[in-house]
Design a protein around this motif. Structure first.
Motif, PDB file in Angstrom:
ATOM      1  N   PHE A 158      -6.588   0.426   5.534  1.00  0.00           N
ATOM      2  CA  PHE A 158      -5.383  -0.152   6.127  1.00  0.00           C
ATOM      3  C   PHE A 158      -5.623  -0.530   7.584  1.00  0.00           C
ATOM      4  O   PHE A 158      -6.332   0.183   8.309  1.00  0.00           O
ATOM      5  CB  PHE A 158      -4.215   0.847   6.078  1.00  0.00           C
ATOM      6  CG  PHE A 158      -3.769   1.185   4.685  1.00  0.00           C
ATOM      7  CD1 PHE A 158      -3.110   0.245   3.913  1.00  0.00           C
ATOM      8  CD2 PHE A 158      -4.007   2.441   4.152  1.00  0.00           C
ATOM      9  CE1 PHE A 158      -2.693   0.548   2.626  1.00  0.00           C
ATOM     10  CE2 PHE A 158      -3.597   2.755   2.870  1.00  0.00           C
ATOM     11  CZ  PHE A 158      -2.936   1.803   2.101  1.00  0.00           C
ATOM     12  N   THR A 159      -5.001  -1.603   8.006  1.00  0.00           N
ATOM     13  CA  THR A 159      -5.008  -1.948   9.422  1.00  0.00           C
ATOM     14  C   THR A 159      -4.055  -0.995  10.136  1.00  0.00           C
ATOM     15  O   THR A 159      -3.228  -0.330   9.495  1.00  0.00           O
ATOM     16  CB  THR A 159      -4.536  -3.396   9.660  1.00  0.00           C
ATOM     17  OG1 THR A 159      -3.149  -3.492   9.297  1.00  0.00           O
ATOM     18  CG2 THR A 159      -5.358  -4.405   8.869  1.00  0.00           C
ATOM     19  N   GLU A 178      -0.531  -1.945   9.306  1.00  0.00           N
ATOM     20  CA  GLU A 178      -0.130  -1.502   7.966  1.00  0.00           C
ATOM     21  C   GLU A 178       0.170  -0.012   7.967  1.00  0.00           C
ATOM     22  O   GLU A 178       1.141   0.433   7.336  1.00  0.00           O
ATOM     23  CB  GLU A 178      -1.226  -1.828   6.949  1.00  0.00           C
ATOM     24  CG  GLU A 178      -1.362  -3.302   6.661  1.00  0.00           C
ATOM     25  CD  GLU A 178      -2.587  -3.652   5.845  1.00  0.00           C
ATOM     26  OE1 GLU A 178      -2.510  -4.642   5.086  1.00  0.00           O
ATOM     27  OE2 GLU A 178      -3.628  -2.959   5.957  1.00  0.00           O
ATOM     28  N   ILE A 179      -0.613   0.756   8.687  1.00  0.00           N
ATOM     29  CA  ILE A 179      -0.372   2.200   8.798  1.00  0.00           C
ATOM     30  C   ILE A 179       0.992   2.461   9.431  1.00  0.00           C
ATOM     31  O   ILE A 179       1.767   3.291   8.946  1.00  0.00           O
ATOM     32  CB  ILE A 179      -1.503   2.889   9.595  1.00  0.00           C
ATOM     33  CG1 ILE A 179      -2.765   2.969   8.721  1.00  0.00           C
ATOM     34  CG2 ILE A 179      -1.077   4.271  10.096  1.00  0.00           C
ATOM     35  CD1 ILE A 179      -3.998   3.475   9.434  1.00  0.00           C
ATOM     36  N   LYS A 221      -8.558   7.911   9.642  1.00  0.00           N
ATOM     37  CA  LYS A 221      -9.259   6.631   9.712  1.00  0.00           C
ATOM     38  C   LYS A 221     -10.421   6.673  10.705  1.00  0.00           C
ATOM     39  O   LYS A 221     -11.489   6.122  10.447  1.00  0.00           O
ATOM     40  CB  LYS A 221      -8.267   5.529  10.102  1.00  0.00           C
ATOM     41  CG  LYS A 221      -8.865   4.150  10.171  1.00  0.00           C
ATOM     42  CD  LYS A 221      -7.799   3.108  10.493  1.00  0.00           C
ATOM     43  CE  LYS A 221      -8.399   1.717  10.541  1.00  0.00           C
ATOM     44  NZ  LYS A 221      -7.376   0.695  10.804  1.00  0.00           N
ATOM     45  N   GLY A 229       0.775  -1.227   0.000  1.00  0.00           N
ATOM     46  CA  GLY A 229       0.000   0.000   0.000  1.00  0.00           C
ATOM     47  C   GLY A 229       0.806   1.275   0.000  1.00  0.00           C
ATOM     48  O   GLY A 229       0.282   2.336  -0.333  1.00  0.00           O
TER      49      GLY A 229
END
Length: 99
Positions: free
Chosen positions: A82-83, A86-87, A66, A29
């Motif tokens: 994104f989790t 992941e962020i 988010k 990502g």
């Protein structure tokens, strides 16, 4: 035809520092961010630069988008994709970049 692929692979390995190679270690990502944000700290765009910024600041900004705490036109929807892990990975990767 296979010889062409072999030559292309050799060329790519020999040019390990090319622009295409810079994103090979990017977390999932991360490269999509450069669609709006500049891929280099030396480029000016309407979207703020994120290359070399503090990872904690980037995480805080993304989590605020988010969670709906920061109004946005697009980033709120992007960040929701994104989790939190992941962020953090994306923020750390951009913070470590020096270009």
């Amino acid at each position: 035809m296979p010889l062409r692929f072999l030559l292309a692979a050799i060329l790519m390995c020999a040019c390990g520092h090319g622009a295409w190679a810079e994103g090979l270690d990017a977390p999932a990502g991360a490269l999509s961010c450069s669609g709006c944000h500049p891929a280099s700290a030396n480029v000016q765009t309407p979207a703020p630069g994120i290359v070399g910024r503090n990872a904690d600041d980037l995480v805080a900004s993304l989590l605020a988008f988010k969670n709906g705490k920061t109004p946005a036109t697009v980033m709120d929807r992007v960040a929701k994709g994104f989790t939190d892990d992941e962020i953090r990975a994306i923020a750390s990767w951009y913070a470590a970049r020096k270009d």
